[in-house]
Design a protein around this motif. Structure first.
Motif, mmCIF file in Angstrom:
data_model
loop_
_atom_site.group_PDB
_atom_site.id
_atom_site.type_symbol
_atom_site.label_atom_id
_atom_site.label_comp_id
_atom_site.label_asym_id
_atom_site.label_seq_id
_atom_site.Cartn_x
_atom_site.Cartn_y
_atom_site.Cartn_z
ATOM 1 N N THR A 72 2.798 42.504 0.802
ATOM 2 C CA THR A 72 3.461 42.509 -0.509
ATOM 3 C C THR A 72 3.784 41.119 -1.029
ATOM 4 O O THR A 72 4.182 40.971 -2.179
ATOM 5 N N ASP A 73 3.671 40.076 -0.202
ATOM 6 C CA ASP A 73 4.018 38.727 -0.647
ATOM 7 C C ASP A 73 2.773 37.856 -0.674
ATOM 8 O O ASP A 73 1.787 38.128 0.009
ATOM 9 N N ASN A 74 2.820 36.824 -1.498
ATOM 10 C CA ASN A 74 1.700 35.887 -1.639
ATOM 11 C C ASN A 74 2.103 34.478 -1.210
ATOM 12 O O ASN A 74 1.627 33.481 -1.775
ATOM 13 N N GLU A 75 2.990 34.392 -0.217
ATOM 14 C CA GLU A 75 3.402 33.086 0.278
ATOM 15 C C GLU A 75 2.233 32.406 0.995
ATOM 16 O O GLU A 75 1.574 33.021 1.832
ATOM 17 N N PRO A 76 1.934 31.150 0.672
ATOM 18 C CA PRO A 76 0.810 30.469 1.339
ATOM 19 C C PRO A 76 1.110 30.197 2.809
ATOM 20 O O PRO A 76 2.255 30.052 3.220
ATOM 21 N N VAL A 77 0.037 30.131 3.585
ATOM 22 C CA VAL A 77 0.115 29.876 5.020
ATOM 23 C C VAL A 77 -0.726 28.639 5.321
ATOM 24 O O VAL A 77 -1.800 28.454 4.748
ATOM 25 N N LEU A 78 -0.250 27.790 6.225
ATOM 26 C CA LEU A 78 -0.964 26.570 6.582
ATOM 27 C C LEU A 78 -1.949 26.849 7.714
ATOM 28 O O LEU A 78 -1.614 27.509 8.698
ATOM 29 N N THR A 79 -3.169 26.337 7.568
ATOM 30 C CA THR A 79 -4.172 26.450 8.620
ATOM 31 C C THR A 79 -4.055 25.259 9.563
ATOM 32 O O THR A 79 -3.181 24.401 9.407
ATOM 33 N N ALA A 80 -4.963 25.197 10.541
ATOM 34 C CA ALA A 80 -4.924 24.109 11.523
ATOM 35 C C ALA A 80 -5.153 22.748 10.863
ATOM 36 O O ALA A 80 -4.601 21.743 11.312
ATOM 37 N N GLU A 81 -5.981 22.706 9.782
ATOM 38 C CA GLU A 81 -6.208 21.431 9.092
ATOM 39 C C GLU A 81 -5.258 21.241 7.917
ATOM 40 O O GLU A 81 -5.517 20.457 7.019
ATOM 41 N N LYS A 82 -4.146 21.996 7.914
ATOM 42 C CA LYS A 82 -3.081 21.862 6.914
ATOM 43 C C LYS A 82 -3.531 22.268 5.512
ATOM 44 O O LYS A 82 -3.050 21.730 4.517
ATOM 45 N N GLN A 83 -4.435 23.223 5.439
ATOM 46 C CA GLN A 83 -4.844 23.779 4.158
ATOM 47 C C GLN A 83 -3.963 24.987 3.843
ATOM 48 O O GLN A 83 -3.685 25.817 4.704
ATOM 49 N N ARG A 84 -3.530 25.076 2.584
ATOM 50 C CA ARG A 84 -2.659 26.178 2.166
ATOM 51 C C ARG A 84 -3.537 27.336 1.671
ATOM 52 O O ARG A 84 -4.273 27.183 0.692
ATOM 53 N N GLU A 126 1.626 32.529 12.590
ATOM 54 C CA GLU A 126 1.469 31.836 13.871
ATOM 55 C C GLU A 126 0.002 31.702 14.263
ATOM 56 O O GLU A 126 -0.426 30.641 14.734
ATOM 57 N N GLU A 127 -0.774 32.763 14.056
ATOM 58 C CA GLU A 127 -2.171 32.721 14.459
ATOM 59 C C GLU A 127 -3.029 31.882 13.511
ATOM 60 O O GLU A 127 -3.942 31.187 13.943
ATOM 61 N N ILE A 128 -2.717 31.941 12.221
ATOM 62 C CA ILE A 128 -3.499 31.143 11.262
ATOM 63 C C ILE A 128 -3.230 29.659 11.445
ATOM 64 O O ILE A 128 -4.121 28.819 11.217
ATOM 65 N N ASN A 129 -2.026 29.304 11.877
ATOM 66 C CA ASN A 129 -1.724 27.888 12.138
ATOM 67 C C ASN A 129 -2.612 27.298 13.227
ATOM 68 O O ASN A 129 -2.779 26.077 13.311
ATOM 69 N N LYS A 130 -3.223 28.147 14.052
ATOM 70 C CA LYS A 130 -4.082 27.684 15.157
ATOM 71 C C LYS A 130 -5.547 27.607 14.754
ATOM 72 O O LYS A 130 -6.369 27.132 15.539
ATOM 73 N N ARG A 131 -5.902 28.067 13.556
ATOM 74 C CA ARG A 131 -7.307 28.189 13.180
ATOM 75 C C ARG A 131 -7.600 27.447 11.877
ATOM 76 O O ARG A 131 -6.711 27.217 11.071
ATOM 77 N N THR A 132 -8.876 27.108 11.697
ATOM 78 C CA THR A 132 -9.323 26.425 10.487
ATOM 79 C C THR A 132 -9.769 27.468 9.454
ATOM 80 O O THR A 132 -9.937 28.647 9.760
ATOM 81 N N VAL A 133 -9.970 26.977 8.237
ATOM 82 C CA VAL A 133 -10.441 27.867 7.175
ATOM 83 C C VAL A 133 -11.813 28.436 7.518
ATOM 84 O O VAL A 133 -12.106 29.612 7.266
ATOM 85 N N LYS A 134 -12.659 27.598 8.105
ATOM 86 C CA LYS A 134 -14.001 28.063 8.487
ATOM 87 C C LYS A 134 -13.927 29.213 9.472
ATOM 88 O O LYS A 134 -14.695 30.177 9.380
ATOM 89 N N GLU A 135 -13.009 29.128 10.423
ATOM 90 C CA GLU A 135 -12.848 30.202 11.398
ATOM 91 C C GLU A 135 -12.310 31.472 10.743
ATOM 92 O O GLU A 135 -12.656 32.591 11.149
ATOM 93 N N LEU A 136 -11.462 31.316 9.732
ATOM 94 C CA LEU A 136 -10.929 32.488 9.036
ATOM 95 C C LEU A 136 -12.015 33.237 8.280
ATOM 96 O O LEU A 136 -11.917 34.454 8.075
ATOM 97 N N LEU A 137 -13.047 32.509 7.862
ATOM 98 C CA LEU A 137 -14.112 33.123 7.071
ATOM 99 C C LEU A 137 -15.318 33.509 7.905
ATOM 100 O O LEU A 137 -16.265 34.081 7.379
ATOM 101 N N ARG A 173 -8.377 39.700 2.403
ATOM 102 C CA ARG A 173 -8.715 38.554 1.536
ATOM 103 C C ARG A 173 -8.140 37.280 2.103
ATOM 104 O O ARG A 173 -7.010 37.261 2.601
ATOM 105 N N VAL A 174 -8.937 36.214 2.043
ATOM 106 C CA VAL A 174 -8.480 34.863 2.384
ATOM 107 C C VAL A 174 -8.876 33.959 1.231
ATOM 108 O O VAL A 174 -10.054 33.882 0.874
ATOM 109 N N ASP A 175 -7.895 33.280 0.634
ATOM 110 C CA ASP A 175 -8.190 32.450 -0.533
ATOM 111 C C ASP A 175 -7.254 31.246 -0.539
ATOM 112 O O ASP A 175 -6.168 31.280 0.036
ATOM 113 N N TYR A 176 -7.707 30.180 -1.188
ATOM 114 C CA TYR A 176 -6.851 29.020 -1.366
ATOM 115 C C TYR A 176 -5.760 29.345 -2.396
ATOM 116 O O TYR A 176 -5.905 30.259 -3.202
#
Length: 298
Positions: A72-84, A126-137, A173-176
């Motif tokens: 229900t929320d759209n709060e951004p999450v930081l990836t391993a390379e600090k991408q929101r 917690e888990e997304i903080n350990k991974r890069t955007v490429k890994e998420l996709l 969905r995963v988006d910037y």
């Protein structure tokens, strides 16, 4: 009459009392019987059941079906390379132990959904903080969802079990974030414009090359045609001169007469041409004079 009314009222009271001791549990629900505010019994099978009338015992129902919880929320999450990034997810879950659920979570499904939403959101962060955007996709996203599911199960099966079972956790969905997405779109637009300009320049250069080659071929064709025409014309003039020479050689007087006529044509091409000559002494009108004398003698 009063006695009849009393009997009727008593029967109605007994019917109401009997009805308050009966309840039906649907196959989609758990029936929870409370005795003075404490859980007395949990009915898991559908059918007709009995209980004491209120206020001694009450019954409530909890959904036993597979439930879906959407983010229900759209709060951004930081990836391993600090991408929101912003993610959308859903969880499939069900209540498996009504007694534990009521004691540790709440008396309705909304209470469990609210607490489960918080746990799942924290697990994803917690888990997304350990991974890069490429890994998420990539295909590694499956491992991410499994890790989140295991972490959520660990939380709900801790020292105070929630009495629920998490069946599946999925990312939809995963988006910037909007600012980064706009920047990416601008870079993509600039790159497309650069490629388009490069293609237009290449096309213009190729067009100039084709036009230059076409002009060269046209000039060569025109020059060859002019050469052939002049050659044919020269051959025709030579053939005409030979024919004239042959004809004039047979009759010199006719040749002189014909040439004089050509001279007259060239001299008096238009009505405005004027020549001042002595017709009696000039050889130019000799032919005319000869023609006049010839006519006079006849």
């Amino acid at each position: 009459m009063n006695r009849l009314g009393f009997i009727f009222s008593t029967l109605l009271l007994l019917v109401a009392l009997g009805a308050s001791t009966l309840f039906v549990v649907d196959q989609r629900q758990f029936g929870v019987v409370y005795a003075l505010g404490q859980i007395k019994e949990v009915i898991t099978e559908p059918g007709l059941n009995f209980k004491l009338p209120p206020p001694f015992q009450n019954v409530s129902y909890i959904d036993k079906r597979l439930l879906t919880l959407d983010s229900t929320d759209n709060e951004p999450v930081l990836t391993a390379e600090k991408q929101r990034v912003v993610i959308d997810w859903y969880v499939r879950w069900r209540i498996s132990e009504p007694t534990e659920y009521i004691r540790n979570v709440g008396t309705n499904e909304a209470a469990g959904a609210s607490q489960l939403n918080r746990v799942v959101r924290n697990a994803f962060q917690e888990e997304i903080n350990k991974r890069t955007v490429k890994e998420l996709l990539s295909l590694k996203r499956e491992a991410l969802m499994d890790d989140v599911k295991n972490e959520v199960l660990t939380q709900v099966r801790g020292a105070k079990p929630w009495g629920i079972d998490v069946v599946d956790v999925r990312i939809t969905r995963v988006d910037y974030v909007d600012a980064i997405t706009e920047s990416v779109y601008r870079r993509m637009e600039a790159e497309r414009k650069r490629v388009a300009n490069e293609l237009r320049s290449t096309g213009a250069a190729e067009g100039e090359k084709i036009r230059a080659d076409a002009d060269r071929q046209r000039e060569v064709t025109v020059a060859n045609a002019y050469r052939d025409a002049q050659k044919i014309k020269g051959e025709g003039d030579a053939e005409a001169a030979r024919t004239y020479t042959e004809a004039f050689g047979r009759d010199p007087q006719f040749a002189q007469f014909y040439r004089s006529l050509d001279a007259y044509k060239a001299s008096f091409a238009t009505k405005g041409d004027v020549m001042v000559l002595d017709s009696s002494s000039s050889d130019f009108f000799k032919t005319m004079r000869g023609g006049a004398s010839a006519n006079t003698s006849k």
